[in-house]
Design a protein around this motif. Structure first.
Motif, mmCIF file in Angstrom:
data_model
loop_
_atom_site.group_PDB
_atom_site.id
_atom_site.type_symbol
_atom_site.label_atom_id
_atom_site.label_comp_id
_atom_site.label_asym_id
_atom_site.label_seq_id
_atom_site.Cartn_x
_atom_site.Cartn_y
_atom_site.Cartn_z
ATOM 1 N N LYS A 56 0.804 -1.225 0.000
ATOM 2 C CA LYS A 56 0.000 0.000 0.000
ATOM 3 C C LYS A 56 0.834 1.271 0.000
ATOM 4 C CE LYS A 56 -3.942 -2.381 1.995
ATOM 5 N NZ LYS A 56 -4.871 -2.572 3.106
ATOM 6 N N THR A 57 2.114 1.150 0.242
ATOM 7 C CA THR A 57 2.999 2.307 0.145
ATOM 8 C C THR A 57 4.167 1.965 -0.777
ATOM 9 O OG1 THR A 57 4.176 1.566 2.122
ATOM 10 C CG2 THR A 57 2.419 3.194 2.441
ATOM 11 N N GLY A 58 4.776 3.001 -1.330
ATOM 12 C CA GLY A 58 5.938 2.791 -2.195
ATOM 13 C C GLY A 58 5.539 2.604 -3.649
ATOM 14 N N ARG A 59 6.567 2.358 -4.485
ATOM 15 C CA ARG A 59 6.391 2.255 -5.938
ATOM 16 C C ARG A 59 6.342 0.790 -6.335
ATOM 17 N NH1 ARG A 59 8.015 7.232 -7.966
ATOM 18 N NH2 ARG A 59 8.542 6.491 -10.030
ATOM 19 N N ILE A 60 5.342 0.447 -7.115
ATOM 20 C CA ILE A 60 5.140 -0.935 -7.550
ATOM 21 C C ILE A 60 4.893 -0.945 -9.054
ATOM 22 C CG2 ILE A 60 3.602 -2.935 -7.393
ATOM 23 C CD1 ILE A 60 2.956 -2.120 -4.535
ATOM 24 N N MET A 61 5.512 -1.904 -9.748
ATOM 25 C CA MET A 61 5.249 -2.060 -11.180
ATOM 26 C C MET A 61 4.484 -3.364 -11.390
ATOM 27 S SD MET A 61 5.701 -0.633 -14.163
ATOM 28 C CE MET A 61 6.948 0.563 -13.722
ATOM 29 N N ILE A 62 3.352 -3.244 -12.058
ATOM 30 C CA ILE A 62 2.498 -4.411 -12.293
ATOM 31 C C ILE A 62 2.328 -4.600 -13.799
ATOM 32 C CG2 ILE A 62 0.185 -5.394 -11.970
ATOM 33 C CD1 ILE A 62 0.008 -3.619 -9.416
ATOM 34 N N CYS A 63 2.437 -5.838 -14.247
ATOM 35 C CA CYS A 63 2.189 -6.172 -15.650
ATOM 36 C C CYS A 63 1.052 -7.179 -15.733
ATOM 37 C CB CYS A 63 3.457 -6.749 -16.278
ATOM 38 S SG CYS A 63 3.207 -7.418 -17.939
ATOM 39 N N HIS A 64 0.047 -6.867 -16.550
ATOM 40 C CA HIS A 64 -1.054 -7.791 -16.863
ATOM 41 C C HIS A 64 -0.851 -8.335 -18.264
ATOM 42 C CE1 HIS A 64 -3.470 -5.583 -13.790
ATOM 43 N NE2 HIS A 64 -4.139 -6.694 -13.723
ATOM 44 N N PRO A 65 -0.262 -9.488 -18.431
ATOM 45 C CA PRO A 65 -0.156 -10.053 -19.783
ATOM 46 C C PRO A 65 -1.546 -10.428 -20.302
ATOM 47 C CG PRO A 65 1.344 -11.138 -18.247
ATOM 48 C CD PRO A 65 0.381 -10.345 -17.430
ATOM 49 N N THR B 110 -4.444 -10.130 -24.061
ATOM 50 C CA THR B 110 -4.723 -9.644 -25.413
ATOM 51 C C THR B 110 -4.131 -8.248 -25.584
ATOM 52 O OG1 THR B 110 -6.782 -10.888 -25.358
ATOM 53 C CG2 THR B 110 -6.567 -9.228 -27.072
ATOM 54 N N HIS B 111 -4.393 -7.403 -24.595
ATOM 55 C CA HIS B 111 -3.819 -6.060 -24.550
ATOM 56 C C HIS B 111 -3.070 -5.935 -23.231
ATOM 57 C CE1 HIS B 111 -7.478 -4.979 -27.223
ATOM 58 N NE2 HIS B 111 -6.487 -5.449 -27.945
ATOM 59 N N THR B 112 -1.808 -6.255 -23.267
ATOM 60 C CA THR B 112 -0.995 -6.267 -22.052
ATOM 61 C C THR B 112 -0.831 -4.856 -21.493
ATOM 62 O OG1 THR B 112 0.185 -8.227 -22.789
ATOM 63 C CG2 THR B 112 1.295 -6.849 -21.148
ATOM 64 N N LYS B 113 -1.026 -4.726 -20.188
ATOM 65 C CA LYS B 113 -0.893 -3.419 -19.525
ATOM 66 C C LYS B 113 0.292 -3.432 -18.574
ATOM 67 C CE LYS B 113 -5.218 -2.157 -20.772
ATOM 68 N NZ LYS B 113 -5.538 -1.088 -21.701
ATOM 69 N N TRP B 114 1.093 -2.379 -18.605
ATOM 70 C CA TRP B 114 2.169 -2.152 -17.645
ATOM 71 C C TRP B 114 1.785 -0.921 -16.836
ATOM 72 C CZ3 TRP B 114 6.879 -4.973 -17.422
ATOM 73 C CH2 TRP B 114 7.014 -5.949 -18.413
ATOM 74 N N THR B 115 1.705 -1.069 -15.511
ATOM 75 C CA THR B 115 1.148 -0.009 -14.680
ATOM 76 C C THR B 115 2.081 0.330 -13.526
ATOM 77 O OG1 THR B 115 -1.059 -0.842 -15.190
ATOM 78 C CG2 THR B 115 -0.867 0.655 -13.314
ATOM 79 N N LEU B 116 2.292 1.625 -13.332
ATOM 80 C CA LEU B 116 3.070 2.103 -12.195
ATOM 81 C C LEU B 116 2.105 2.576 -11.106
ATOM 82 C CD1 LEU B 116 5.775 2.990 -10.863
ATOM 83 C CD2 LEU B 116 5.453 5.206 -12.019
ATOM 84 N N ASN C 75 5.698 -7.311 -10.988
ATOM 85 C CA ASN C 75 4.635 -8.177 -10.491
ATOM 86 C C ASN C 75 3.730 -8.550 -11.651
ATOM 87 O OD1 ASN C 75 5.055 -7.978 -7.425
ATOM 88 N ND2 ASN C 75 5.134 -5.848 -8.132
ATOM 89 N N LEU C 76 3.688 -9.832 -11.982
ATOM 90 C CA LEU C 76 2.865 -10.309 -13.098
ATOM 91 C C LEU C 76 1.545 -10.815 -12.549
ATOM 92 C CD1 LEU C 76 5.762 -12.210 -14.853
ATOM 93 C CD2 LEU C 76 4.517 -10.279 -15.851
ATOM 94 N N LEU C 77 0.466 -10.354 -13.146
ATOM 95 C CA LEU C 77 -0.858 -10.634 -12.621
ATOM 96 C C LEU C 77 -1.701 -11.190 -13.759
ATOM 97 C CD1 LEU C 77 -1.916 -10.087 -9.773
ATOM 98 C CD2 LEU C 77 -2.711 -7.846 -10.541
ATOM 99 N N GLY C 78 -2.258 -12.406 -13.578
ATOM 100 C CA GLY C 78 -3.179 -12.910 -14.596
ATOM 101 C C GLY C 78 -2.957 -14.377 -14.922
#
Lengths: 303, 303
Positions: free
Chosen positions: A140-149, A151-157, A259-262
């Protein structure tokens, strides 16, 4: 958190995933329906929801929370895109209520400043990734990078629980149309790790993708690759080109674990491509995350 | 040059173009048949050639010269790829003869050292581009850069009449599958020059193509572009990314005027994208070039 029973739905382009959620957050039942919004005609989403989803889920009297493309121009009704930065609070404040008791609420999408002079948009991933953040106090604090692989892959900060920016790659859709509709079409489905790794390496600067794609044909014609290897090489080229260009688009990604999610098998391909470039990553369940996100939104909105 | 009458065919993936060529090199008749090799079953090319092409072209007794994908594993019979550097002499020496009098000859393809650790291949363009070189004495010496826009666009470096190296981009095929099969599908066909130019500029470093492609969806969803503009923007992105990466793949292209050979409307798009980057180009007829190439091969082989 208000812990009433509810119906949770992730209604995307290709499928509808529905869960009956108990008073304590436990999953009472789950169903996968084959009606993504891409397959629905006008008015069909609402009709199917009432005549099939509610009865099958034993959820006639439950409030329902829906996220995903169901809130787009292709879905039930077009719901807003909320501007980043945005967290669960902003999403909860903009839930779109459609019906009186027991009620249907649709989660808005997110709009991000783009990296190419155009904004970027998401619908569905916001609920999943903010739910994933809410699942663990350390996120809940700090910087996190999440990737949702996907059809349309999203990379989110995400910074301190707020989505700051994201970028979308059409990698999964390119893979699908090239594998089924182009000169690169193949019936091969097995993972060939060596061919995948070669593809990742060949795309290592992210450039000249249309030329690299044709090398798949040339490699097969000249006998360098067996035809069965071409799908894995194609996957490696596309994911490799994506991974190679991320540090330019989201520079903070360069020094962060991903962090890969999916979907697990797709996440494992991304993890392999990242690892080949010396980037560490961890894989997390998307199902638990989206349920957590919908449950958080319901609680924050006091529904 | 031996100037006997003959039947000239450019038999590609999507169409067969046939010309009856007179004793002086004049075109006696021309036909476009809708049977590209992609649409033919095993054995069908030979059968159609005898029962339909020869009679319709009034060419039952004439030697026939065929170039293009008809010489591939998808065509009539698989003919060799000749290794670059190669000129008309090498192609003429490797013509594949199929039948006794009046005879059918198929032109081999070319194999180039690749730029990505894989070789590159062409079938059909070699006849057209070497025919174009042969059409004018001033082209027979020195360095020339030729671009064939198409389903699989080829960029070729010719030095003193020899093909030295080439690289293939799947740009045209990407455009077709994305425009008809993906979330970017559109029925728009009109050229929107402003949208095209914006796409070329957005792809100016050739990188992160899969992310740039998704911006087309985001631009439409958020109202930046009218849906009708998306096909032109897509074309600009794809051709722009190609043009941007050429100097890295064929470094000599950087300082050379480009000769565009083939379909006029597609050549004009490439000329526009090149011009936007400060590169000059000229457009030439592909039809005259392929006939000249087949006629040269026939003459060199003394057939």
């Amino acid at each position: 958190m208000d812990d009433g029973e509810f119906l949770a739905c992730d209604w995307g382009t290709t499928h509808l995933r529905a869960w009956g959620i108990g008073a304590g957050g436990n999953i009472l039942r789950r169903e996968l329906f084959p009606w993504g919004v891409a397959k629905l005609t006008a008015g069909e989403a609402e009709r199917k929801f009432h005549t099939e989803v509610r009865p099958r889920m034993q959820a006639q009297a439950l409030p329902a929370f829906l996220c995903g493309m169901i809130g787009s121009d292709l879905g039930w009704i077009q719901v807003s895109y909320e501007q980043c930065p945005a967290g669960l609070g902003k999403l909860a404040a903009s839930l779109r209520r459609l019906e009186a008791k027991p009620g249907v609420w649709i989660v808005p999408g997110l709009l991000s400043d783009g990296v190419f002079g155009a904004p970027d948009v998401m619908r569905g991933e916001e609920t999943q990734l903010l739910g994933w953040v809410a699942q663990d106090a350390s996120r809940k604090t700090g910087r996190i990078m999440i990737c949702h692989p996907g059809t349309h892959t999203k990379w989110t900060l995400v910074v301190d629980g707020q989505v700051i920016r994201f970028v979308t790659y059409m990698t999964g859709e390119l893979f699908d149309v090239l594998r089924t509709q182009s000169i690169l079409r193949t019936s091969a489905t097995a993972d060939d790790h060596a061919a995948f790794d070669e593809g990742v390496a060949a795309a290592s600067d992210g450039n000249a993708l249309a030329a690299r794609l044709f090398t798949i044909r040339a490699r097969t014609v000249t006998g360098i690759d067996a035809p069965e290897a071409s799908a894995s090489y194609l996957s490696g080229l596309l994911i490799g080109a994506e991974v190679a260009s991320i540090p330019r688009l989201l520079p903070t990604a360069q020094d962060m674990a991903i962090n890969l999610l999916g979907d697990d098998s797709l996440c494992r391909r991304y993890a392999r491509a990242l690892s080949n470039r010396g980037v560490s990553s961890t894989i997390h369940s998307g199902e638990n995350a989206v349920i957590a996100g919908l449950r958080e939104l319901k609680a924050i909105a006091k529904i």
